[in-house]
Design an enzyme around this catalytic site. Structure first.
Site, PDB file in Angstrom:
ATOM      1  N   ASP A   4     -14.103   3.768  15.537  1.00  0.00           N
ATOM      2  CA  ASP A   4     -13.540   4.105  14.228  1.00  0.00           C
ATOM      3  C   ASP A   4     -13.258   5.601  14.193  1.00  0.00           C
ATOM      4  O   ASP A   4     -14.103   6.408  14.598  1.00  0.00           O
ATOM      5  CB  ASP A   4     -14.557   3.722  13.134  1.00  0.00           C
ATOM      6  CG  ASP A   4     -13.970   3.736  11.732  1.00  0.00           C
ATOM      7  OD1 ASP A   4     -13.136   4.621  11.444  1.00  0.00           O
ATOM      8  OD2 ASP A   4     -14.358   2.881  10.930  1.00  0.00           O
ATOM      9  N   LEU A   6     -12.994   7.294  11.514  1.00  0.00           N
ATOM     10  CA  LEU A   6     -13.585   7.838  10.283  1.00  0.00           C
ATOM     11  C   LEU A   6     -12.606   8.755   9.553  1.00  0.00           C
ATOM     12  O   LEU A   6     -12.924   9.919   9.272  1.00  0.00           O
ATOM     13  CB  LEU A   6     -14.898   8.578  10.581  1.00  0.00           C
ATOM     14  CG  LEU A   6     -16.058   7.713  11.047  1.00  0.00           C
ATOM     15  CD1 LEU A   6     -17.320   8.563  11.223  1.00  0.00           C
ATOM     16  CD2 LEU A   6     -16.360   6.563  10.081  1.00  0.00           C
ATOM     17  N   ALA A  53      -8.438  -2.044  12.690  1.00  0.00           N
ATOM     18  CA  ALA A  53      -8.147  -0.644  12.359  1.00  0.00           C
ATOM     19  C   ALA A  53      -6.725  -0.493  11.841  1.00  0.00           C
ATOM     20  O   ALA A  53      -5.772  -0.849  12.522  1.00  0.00           O
ATOM     21  CB  ALA A  53      -8.333   0.220  13.611  1.00  0.00           C
ATOM     22  N   THR A 101      -1.823  -9.060   7.489  1.00  0.00           N
ATOM     23  CA  THR A 101      -1.743  -9.187   6.030  1.00  0.00           C
ATOM     24  C   THR A 101      -0.671 -10.169   5.585  1.00  0.00           C
ATOM     25  O   THR A 101       0.325 -10.365   6.300  1.00  0.00           O
ATOM     26  CB  THR A 101      -1.423  -7.796   5.440  1.00  0.00           C
ATOM     27  OG1 THR A 101      -1.076  -7.934   4.064  1.00  0.00           O
ATOM     28  CG2 THR A 101      -0.246  -7.134   6.143  1.00  0.00           C
ATOM     29  N   ASP A 102      -0.851 -10.716   4.387  1.00  0.00           N
ATOM     30  CA  ASP A 102       0.198 -11.577   3.819  1.00  0.00           C
ATOM     31  C   ASP A 102       1.436 -10.785   3.428  1.00  0.00           C
ATOM     32  O   ASP A 102       2.505 -11.360   3.193  1.00  0.00           O
ATOM     33  CB  ASP A 102      -0.342 -12.370   2.616  1.00  0.00           C
ATOM     34  CG  ASP A 102      -0.893 -11.512   1.481  1.00  0.00           C
ATOM     35  OD1 ASP A 102      -0.796 -10.272   1.560  1.00  0.00           O
ATOM     36  OD2 ASP A 102      -1.425 -12.083   0.509  1.00  0.00           O
ATOM     37  N   GLU A 103       1.305  -9.443   3.332  1.00  0.00           N
ATOM     38  CA  GLU A 103       2.443  -8.643   2.855  1.00  0.00           C
ATOM     39  C   GLU A 103       3.624  -8.666   3.816  1.00  0.00           C
ATOM     40  O   GLU A 103       4.739  -8.304   3.436  1.00  0.00           O
ATOM     41  CB  GLU A 103       2.016  -7.192   2.606  1.00  0.00           C
ATOM     42  CG  GLU A 103       0.986  -7.106   1.521  1.00  0.00           C
ATOM     43  CD  GLU A 103       0.903  -5.731   0.876  1.00  0.00           C
ATOM     44  OE1 GLU A 103       1.817  -4.913   1.056  1.00  0.00           O
ATOM     45  OE2 GLU A 103      -0.094  -5.496   0.179  1.00  0.00           O
ATOM     46  N   TYR A 127       4.114   0.357   4.641  1.00  0.00           N
ATOM     47  CA  TYR A 127       2.869  -0.263   5.116  1.00  0.00           C
ATOM     48  C   TYR A 127       3.133  -1.648   5.696  1.00  0.00           C
ATOM     49  O   TYR A 127       2.770  -1.943   6.846  1.00  0.00           O
ATOM     50  CB  TYR A 127       1.842  -0.355   3.972  1.00  0.00           C
ATOM     51  CG  TYR A 127       0.773  -1.377   4.249  1.00  0.00           C
ATOM     52  CD1 TYR A 127      -0.122  -1.200   5.306  1.00  0.00           C
ATOM     53  CD2 TYR A 127       0.680  -2.551   3.496  1.00  0.00           C
ATOM     54  CE1 TYR A 127      -1.082  -2.164   5.603  1.00  0.00           C
ATOM     55  CE2 TYR A 127      -0.272  -3.512   3.786  1.00  0.00           C
ATOM     56  CZ  TYR A 127      -1.140  -3.317   4.839  1.00  0.00           C
ATOM     57  OH  TYR A 127      -2.075  -4.274   5.139  1.00  0.00           O
ATOM     58  N   LYS A 131       2.828  -3.182   9.580  1.00  0.00           N
ATOM     59  CA  LYS A 131       1.983  -4.327   9.981  1.00  0.00           C
ATOM     60  C   LYS A 131       2.850  -5.424  10.610  1.00  0.00           C
ATOM     61  O   LYS A 131       2.429  -6.089  11.577  1.00  0.00           O
ATOM     62  CB  LYS A 131       1.221  -4.890   8.776  1.00  0.00           C
ATOM     63  CG  LYS A 131       0.101  -4.011   8.259  1.00  0.00           C
ATOM     64  CD  LYS A 131      -0.994  -3.727   9.273  1.00  0.00           C
ATOM     65  CE  LYS A 131      -1.907  -4.895   9.498  1.00  0.00           C
ATOM     66  NZ  LYS A 131      -3.020  -4.544  10.444  1.00  0.00           N
ATOM     67  N   PRO A 258       7.221   1.618  -6.623  1.00  0.00           N
ATOM     68  CA  PRO A 258       8.548   1.263  -6.094  1.00  0.00           C
ATOM     69  C   PRO A 258       8.435   0.106  -5.095  1.00  0.00           C
ATOM     70  O   PRO A 258       7.492   0.058  -4.305  1.00  0.00           O
ATOM     71  CB  PRO A 258       9.010   2.535  -5.370  1.00  0.00           C
ATOM     72  CG  PRO A 258       8.055   3.609  -5.729  1.00  0.00           C
ATOM     73  CD  PRO A 258       6.811   2.983  -6.288  1.00  0.00           C
TER      74      PRO A 258
HETATM   75  O1  DAU Z   1      -2.168  -8.674   0.289  1.00  0.00           O
HETATM   76  C1  DAU Z   1      -2.944  -8.014   1.240  1.00  0.00           C
HETATM   77  C2  DAU Z   1      -2.849  -6.553   0.985  1.00  0.00           C
HETATM   78  O2  DAU Z   1      -3.588  -6.280  -0.179  1.00  0.00           O
HETATM   79  C3  DAU Z   1      -3.342  -5.719   2.147  1.00  0.00           C
HETATM   80  O3  DAU Z   1      -2.533  -5.942   3.255  1.00  0.00           O
HETATM   81  C4  DAU Z   1      -3.288  -4.240   1.773  1.00  0.00           C
HETATM   82  O4  DAU Z   1      -3.830  -3.476   2.806  1.00  0.00           O
HETATM   83  C5  DAU Z   1      -4.060  -4.024   0.522  1.00  0.00           C
HETATM   84  O5  DAU Z   1      -3.955  -2.679   0.120  1.00  0.00           O
HETATM   85  C6  DAU Z   1      -3.587  -4.939  -0.596  1.00  0.00           C
HETATM   86  O6  DAU Z   1      -2.287  -4.553  -1.064  1.00  0.00           O
HETATM   87  P1  DAU Z   1      -1.935  -4.467  -2.605  1.00  0.00           P
HETATM   88  O7  DAU Z   1      -0.874  -3.465  -2.784  1.00  0.00           O
HETATM   89  O8  DAU Z   1      -1.704  -5.810  -3.194  1.00  0.00           O
HETATM   90  O9  DAU Z   1      -3.368  -3.934  -3.172  1.00  0.00           O
HETATM   91  P2  DAU Z   1      -3.739  -2.890  -4.316  1.00  0.00           P
HETATM   92  O10 DAU Z   1      -5.188  -3.033  -4.554  1.00  0.00           O
HETATM   93  O11 DAU Z   1      -3.202  -1.544  -4.036  1.00  0.00           O
HETATM   94  O12 DAU Z   1      -2.953  -3.469  -5.566  1.00  0.00           O
HETATM   95  C7  DAU Z   1      -3.191  -4.769  -6.058  1.00  0.00           C
HETATM   96  C8  DAU Z   1      -2.237  -4.998  -7.201  1.00  0.00           C
HETATM   97  O13 DAU Z   1      -2.610  -4.142  -8.289  1.00  0.00           O
HETATM   98  C9  DAU Z   1      -0.803  -4.656  -6.885  1.00  0.00           C
HETATM   99  O14 DAU Z   1       0.053  -5.556  -7.579  1.00  0.00           O
HETATM  100  C10 DAU Z   1      -0.636  -3.246  -7.438  1.00  0.00           C
HETATM  101  C11 DAU Z   1      -1.549  -3.242  -8.635  1.00  0.00           C
HETATM  102  N1  DAU Z   1      -2.171  -1.942  -8.945  1.00  0.00           N
HETATM  103  C12 DAU Z   1      -2.804  -1.268  -7.936  1.00  0.00           C
HETATM  104  C13 DAU Z   1      -3.389  -0.050  -8.183  1.00  0.00           C
HETATM  105  C14 DAU Z   1      -4.078   0.718  -7.079  1.00  0.00           C
HETATM  106  C15 DAU Z   1      -2.160  -1.471 -10.244  1.00  0.00           C
HETATM  107  O15 DAU Z   1      -1.605  -2.123 -11.165  1.00  0.00           O
HETATM  108  N2  DAU Z   1      -2.744  -0.251 -10.490  1.00  0.00           N
HETATM  109  C16 DAU Z   1      -3.345   0.470  -9.506  1.00  0.00           C
HETATM  110  O16 DAU Z   1      -3.850   1.596  -9.816  1.00  0.00           O
END
Ligand code: DAU
Length: 324
Positions: A4, A6, A53, A101-103, A127, A131, A258
């Site tokens: 890692d 870190l 990682a 990831t599903d993304e 991102y 991936k 965005p």
């Molecule tokens: O789906 C798997 C993915 O999930 C992983 O591959 C990614 O590494 C991981 O970061 C995560 O992606 P998301 O963009 O979905 O996760 P995040 O926690 O950043 O956001 C979850 C949802 O919440 C997304 O629709 C954006 C929204 N959000 C996120 C943040 C940080 C908010 O509304 N406010 C926020 O402050």
């Protein structure tokens, strides 16, 4: 062996339970360091690589994509090349497992069926594009070099020890610090929440019994829209750690991300049928365990936030959105 670098989201604090574990060896290093990776594979006769990682935060990839290309694309390539060279034709009992990831599949509308393993790739952020590139590289090493690979594509992870840039821990810690709870756009985006321990069990099963060259979707069967999830966190906090007024009053809608994907959902029939896996945690129980963990570990929270320039990140990502 745990390799890692870190960087900002990693910490030895997360390994404190392993301090006396003789079967665990920690090496601080970068997966892009080809010499180091080769040396470790040879010296420790490593037969299984589990590649977790990555740079993972979508918002960071929007503000600065370069590290995502470096770690996720070049890093994956470096690990693959090292495994190919060191293992050579002696592939029996070897395994290179790639965690993705599903993304990579893009975004679903409300009517669409969930992503399957054969859904075409359609990444929308730097991102997810990085991936997707890494997944393609891993598959190419299977077809071209017979490298014994498997891939898992997972949905949104949550649980203890998660760095509080992701929605669930960010919401918990902002609430405990009396800060606003930023919800992007209308908050009606849908994610499929996977408790981290369920994810780890799925990865372990795929390493042990997954078919080489195959991809397995891993999802939580727990779809929720963001605003409902944030409200739920507030309600659990109101119950477990009441403040002078409800945490619900901290919820703030802020400008959207965005390229924001509207909905992810995973079809997990394949891993269930082939390996008997399904998630054990529903969102209610997983969320409670997670919130409890953050409440019970104030020292972790304090140390972690202090050493990782966390508030600078909050300023960078949220001050222009009007959330503090
Ligand atoms: O789906 C798997 C993915 O999930 C992983 O591959 C990614 O590494 C991981 O970061 C995560 O992606 P998301 O963009 O979905 O996760 P995040 O926690 O950043 O956001 C979850 C949802 O919440 C997304 O629709 C954006 C929204 N959000 C996120 C943040 C940080 C908010 O509304 N406010 C926020 O402050």
């Amino acid at each position: 062996m745990n390799l890692d670098a870190l960087t900002y989201a990693g910490s030895m604090e997360n390994l404190r339970d392993l301090a006396d574990e003789s079967r665990h060896l920690f090496v601080k290093g970068d997966i892009c360091d080809a010499e180091l990776v080769r040396k470790l594979l040879i010296e420790h006769k490593i037969d299984t690589v589990v590649h977790f990682a990555a740079e993972t935060h979508v918002d960071r990839s929007i503000l600065g994509p370069a590290p995502f290309i470096q770690t996720n694309v070049t890093g994956t390539f470096t690990l693959l090349e090292a495994a190919r060279q060191v293992w050579g034709k002696n592939r029996s009992g070897k395994r290179f497992h790639h965690v993705s990831t599903d993304e990579v599949f893009g975004s679903l509308s409300l009517q669409d069926d969930a992503f399957t393993e054969s859904t075409p790739y359609d990444p929308h952020s730097p991102y997810s594009a990085s991936k997707a590139a890494s997944d393609h590289l891993v598959r190419s090493y299977f077809h071209t070099y017979d490298l014994p690979v498997t891939i898992t594509n997972c949905s949104n992870n949550y649980g203890p020890y998660q760095f509080p840039e992701k929605l669930i821990p960010l919401t918990i810690l902002n609430a405990l610090r009396g800060r606003s709870l930023p919800v992007y756009g209308d908050g009606m985006q849908i994610r499929d929440w996977l408790y981290v321990q369920d994810h780890c069990e799925a990865v372990r099963l795929v390493i042990e019994n997954g078919r080489l060259g195959e991809t397995y979707n891993v999802g939580g069967n727990n779809q929720s829209h963001n605003i409902g999830l944030v409200r739920k966190i507030c309600q659990v906090l109101d119950e477990l750690h009441p403040a002078s007024r409800s945490y619900l009053s901290l919820i703030t809608h802020v400008p959207d991300r965005p390229g924001h994907d509207r909905r992810y959902a995973m079809d997990i029939k394949k891993i269930h049928a082939e390996l008997g896996w399904s998630p054990k945690h529903d969102l209610e129980s997983g969320l409670r365990e997670t919130i409890r963990w953050y409440l019970d570990n104030p020292e972790w929270v304090k140390n972690f936030l202090a050493q990782n320039e966390y508030d600078e990140w909050l300023d960078l990502n949220y001050s222009d959105r009007g959330a503090q």
